[in-house]
Design a protein around this motif. Sequence first.
Motif, short mmCIF file in Angstrom:
data_model
loop_
_atom_site.label_atom_id
_atom_site.label_comp_id
_atom_site.label_asym_id
_atom_site.label_seq_id
_atom_site.Cartn_x
_atom_site.Cartn_y
_atom_site.Cartn_z
N ASN A 1 151.26 18.41 103.49
CA ASN A 1 151.07 19.45 102.48
C ASN A 1 151.39 18.97 101.07
OD1 ASN A 1 150.24 21.33 104.37
ND2 ASN A 1 152.26 22.26 104.60
N ILE A 2 152.35 18.03 100.93
CA ILE A 2 152.73 17.58 99.60
C ILE A 2 152.06 16.26 99.23
CG2 ILE A 2 154.93 18.83 99.69
CD1 ILE A 2 156.34 16.17 100.19
N GLY A 3 151.06 15.85 100.00
CA GLY A 3 150.28 14.68 99.63
C GLY A 3 150.87 13.36 100.05
N ARG A 4 151.75 13.36 101.04
CA ARG A 4 152.35 12.12 101.53
C ARG A 4 151.77 11.73 102.90
NH1 ARG A 4 156.86 9.68 99.74
NH2 ARG A 4 155.92 8.07 101.04
N GLU A 5 150.44 11.86 103.01
CA GLU A 5 149.81 11.49 104.28
C GLU A 5 149.95 9.99 104.55
OE1 GLU A 5 148.03 12.16 100.93
OE2 GLU A 5 147.23 13.74 102.20
N ASP A 6 150.34 9.21 103.53
CA ASP A 6 150.58 7.78 103.76
C ASP A 6 151.74 7.55 104.71
OD1 ASP A 6 152.11 8.85 101.45
OD2 ASP A 6 153.01 6.86 101.41
N ALA A 7 152.64 8.53 104.82
CA ALA A 7 153.83 8.38 105.68
C ALA A 7 153.65 9.05 107.03
CB ALA A 7 155.06 8.95 104.96
N VAL A 8 152.44 9.54 107.32
CA VAL A 8 152.18 10.28 108.56
C VAL A 8 151.16 9.52 109.40
CG1 VAL A 8 151.37 12.46 109.55
CG2 VAL A 8 152.70 12.47 107.42
N THR A 9 151.38 9.51 110.70
CA THR A 9 150.44 8.90 111.63
C THR A 9 150.15 9.90 112.75
OG1 THR A 9 150.03 7.00 113.06
CG2 THR A 9 152.28 7.86 113.04
N VAL A 10 149.03 9.74 113.41
CA VAL A 10 148.74 10.52 114.60
C VAL A 10 149.04 9.63 115.81
CG1 VAL A 10 147.01 11.78 115.93
CG2 VAL A 10 146.99 11.90 113.43
N MET A 11 149.95 10.10 116.66
CA MET A 11 150.37 9.30 117.80
C MET A 11 149.35 9.41 118.93
SD MET A 11 154.48 10.09 117.72
CE MET A 11 154.24 11.80 118.17
N ASP A 12 149.56 8.60 119.96
CA ASP A 12 148.62 8.56 121.09
C ASP A 12 148.47 9.92 121.74
OD1 ASP A 12 148.25 5.88 120.65
OD2 ASP A 12 149.62 5.24 122.23
N ASN A 13 149.54 10.75 121.71
CA ASN A 13 149.48 12.05 122.37
C ASN A 13 148.85 13.13 121.48
OD1 ASN A 13 151.49 12.55 120.50
ND2 ASN A 13 153.13 12.75 121.99
N GLY A 14 148.42 12.75 120.27
CA GLY A 14 147.76 13.70 119.39
C GLY A 14 148.69 14.41 118.44
N TYR A 15 149.99 14.24 118.60
CA TYR A 15 150.95 14.85 117.68
C TYR A 15 151.20 13.92 116.49
CZ TYR A 15 152.01 18.35 121.25
OH TYR A 15 151.92 19.36 122.16
N TYR A 16 151.72 14.49 115.44
CA TYR A 16 152.03 13.70 114.25
C TYR A 16 153.35 12.96 114.39
CZ TYR A 16 148.45 16.36 111.70
OH TYR A 16 147.28 16.92 111.27
N GLY A 17 153.39 11.76 113.86
CA GLY A 17 154.62 11.01 113.69
C GLY A 17 154.82 10.71 112.22
N VAL A 18 156.06 10.38 111.86
CA VAL A 18 156.41 10.08 110.47
C VAL A 18 156.99 8.67 110.40
CG1 VAL A 18 158.02 10.65 108.61
CG2 VAL A 18 156.73 12.47 109.75
N TYR A 19 156.54 7.92 109.39
CA TYR A 19 157.14 6.63 109.08
C TYR A 19 158.34 6.87 108.17
CZ TYR A 19 152.75 4.66 110.81
OH TYR A 19 151.67 4.31 111.58
#
Length: 85
Positions: free
Chosen positions: A55-73
């Motif tokens: 939401n705040i534009g930090r999609e660079d720190a977000v990944t989609v994991m193998d199970n389809g949920y989001y992960g954070v770096y």
Amino acid sequence: GASGAGSDMGLPSDIRLKENINKTGVSKSGIPIYTFNYKGENKLWSGTMAQDLLNIGREDAVTVMDNGYYGVYYNMIDVDMVAKN
């Protein structure tokens, strides 16, 4: 301790995986910080929500994991994931 969970791996931080979510503050860069536990577990954590980062534009720190949920770096943001109990 378990090896291999390095800072290059996204940690599960999808709001859909969590419960008992309480906002505790905001980091210097404006990222909301919460305490929470993963559904079905008692361990309390402090960390952030992937959805907030998106939401705040930090999609660079977000990944989609193998199970389809989001992960954070977490190594890319100024919030640490910390066990509280």
